[in-house]
Design a protein around this motif. Structure first.
Motif, short mmCIF file in Angstrom:
data_model
loop_
_atom_site.label_atom_id
_atom_site.label_comp_id
_atom_site.label_asym_id
_atom_site.label_seq_id
_atom_site.Cartn_x
_atom_site.Cartn_y
_atom_site.Cartn_z
N SER A 150 0.96 -1.09 -0.13
CA SER A 150 0.01 -0.09 0.03
C SER A 150 0.98 1.21 0.00
CB SER A 150 -0.97 0.10 1.31
OG SER A 150 -1.60 1.14 1.28
N LYS A 172 -2.83 3.87 -1.73
CA LYS A 172 -3.18 3.20 -3.08
C LYS A 172 -2.56 1.77 -3.05
CE LYS A 172 -4.33 1.86 -7.03
NZ LYS A 172 -5.88 1.46 -7.44
N THR A 173 -3.22 0.63 -3.12
CA THR A 173 -2.85 -0.69 -2.94
C THR A 173 -1.97 -0.81 -4.64
OG1 THR A 173 -4.47 -1.58 -1.47
CG2 THR A 173 -3.09 -3.09 -3.09
N LEU A 174 -0.91 -1.10 -4.71
CA LEU A 174 -0.26 -1.25 -5.91
C LEU A 174 -0.68 -2.36 -6.73
CD1 LEU A 174 3.44 -0.39 -4.93
CD2 LEU A 174 1.68 1.18 -5.68
N PRO A 175 -0.77 -2.07 -8.07
CA PRO A 175 -1.36 -3.15 -8.93
C PRO A 175 -0.52 -4.17 -9.19
CG PRO A 175 -1.13 -1.27 -9.99
CD PRO A 175 -0.61 -0.89 -8.69
N ALA A 204 -0.18 -7.25 -9.09
CA ALA A 204 -0.54 -8.53 -9.62
C ALA A 204 -0.61 -8.58 -11.26
CB ALA A 204 -1.81 -8.89 -9.11
N LEU A 205 -0.87 -7.31 -11.65
CA LEU A 205 -0.85 -7.13 -13.02
C LEU A 205 0.40 -7.53 -13.83
CD1 LEU A 205 -2.82 -3.56 -13.45
CD2 LEU A 205 -3.60 -5.93 -13.85
N ALA A 230 -1.69 1.72 -15.18
CA ALA A 230 -2.81 1.79 -14.48
C ALA A 230 -3.23 3.16 -13.83
CB ALA A 230 -2.71 0.76 -13.16
N THR A 232 -5.89 5.70 -12.11
CA THR A 232 -7.10 5.66 -11.27
C THR A 232 -7.28 7.00 -10.37
OG1 THR A 232 -5.85 4.87 -9.16
CG2 THR A 232 -6.99 3.34 -10.66
#
Length: 268
Positions: free
Chosen positions: A60, A119-122, A124-125, A195, A197
């Motif tokens: 995060s 912000k939770t970092l993406p 997993a992408l 990403a 947002t």
């Protein structure tokens, strides 16, 4: 659109900031430290992750508000530049009025009011690349800027709140070309993935202040597009499209803030 905010019992008017001035404020060294930063790194050779500053072990990333004292000085044309001695005097007088020891102390008090987003970092992408390549994730943070004004003492400061973030992947080095090629064939977007947002607004104060800044931005863009002639030539067409995209992004954020504020909020 204006409002009020109280710092240590002292009342300040909150107001919009023209886009050119807002850009100058967020270009100061203190803000550049947080507008562009590396937040995650994957080492494919060692198969180990590491995180950047202000990122927790659960991935995060903390987004920070900023307080800037900026007195502009005269420049040729419409350029904006900081008068550093005057800005320093402004900071000292402002801190004296609110009985604070530092800008960080005031920023903390304001952040208690508007919230401290994260912000939770993406990540997993990007994990399909883990066996094949190292990569870094860079985070760019866009800010809404509002003016804090005490007319009686002729004092001004600028408060900056995270409003939108973009996470961009930077790949390299590749440790297994065949596995890398296979991962990209399955998902070509991995090579240039971003990403983007909007930062959620979780307090009424955050919503109110961001709408002050956003209303100014939308009004400026609408006026700019209305006054512009029909674009002729590639450069003019590109500039027109950039402005239209900026307006669409601003209106999208307005709608997101309106939803956060509840059914009574209306676009203007």
């Amino acid at each position: 659109m204006t409002g009020h905010i109280t710092i240590n019992g002292i009342d300040f008017t909150t107001g919009p900031v023209p886009w050119r001035m807002a850009q100058a404020v967020t270009s100061t060294p203190i803000m550049q430290q947080v507008t562009q930063r590396e937040v995650f790194r994957w080492d494919a050779a060692a198969q180990t992750p590491s995180v950047g500053p202000m990122v927790s072990p659960n991935l995060s990333a903390r987004l920070v508000n900023g307080l800037v004292f900026y007195v502009p000085r005269s420049q040729p044309g419409a350029a904006v530049a900081m008068n550093e001695p005057a800005s320093q005097r402004m900071a000292e007088r402002f801190l004296g009025l609110v009985d604070a020891q530092s800008a960080a102390e005031v920023n903390n008090a304001l952040s208690d009011m508007v919230g401290r987003p994260s912000k939770t970092l993406p990540v997993a992408l990007f994990t399909p690349l883990n066996a094949a390549a190292s990569y870094r994730l860079h985070m760019r943070t866009e800010y809404s800027v509002v003016q804090l004004r005490h007319a009686g003492e002729d004092l001004t400061a600028y408060f900056c709140m995270p409003t939108r973030i973009a996470i961009r992947g930077e790949i390299g080095p590749v440790v297994d070309q065949a596995a890398f090629d296979e991962a990209i064939a399955r998902n070509p977007a991995l090579k240039s993935m971003t990403a983007d947002t909007i930062v959620p607004a979780k307090t009424p104060q955050n919503i109110a202040l961001r709408r002050v800044a956003l209303q100014q931005r939308i009004a400026e863009l609408r006026a700019e597009l209305a006054a512009a002639p029909v674009p002729a030539g590639l450069g003019a067409v590109v500039a027109d499209e950039v402005s239209r995209q900026a307006l669409a992004r601003a209106e999208q954020e307005w709608d997101a803030l309106a939803k956060s504020a509840g059914p009574s909020a209306r676009a203007s």
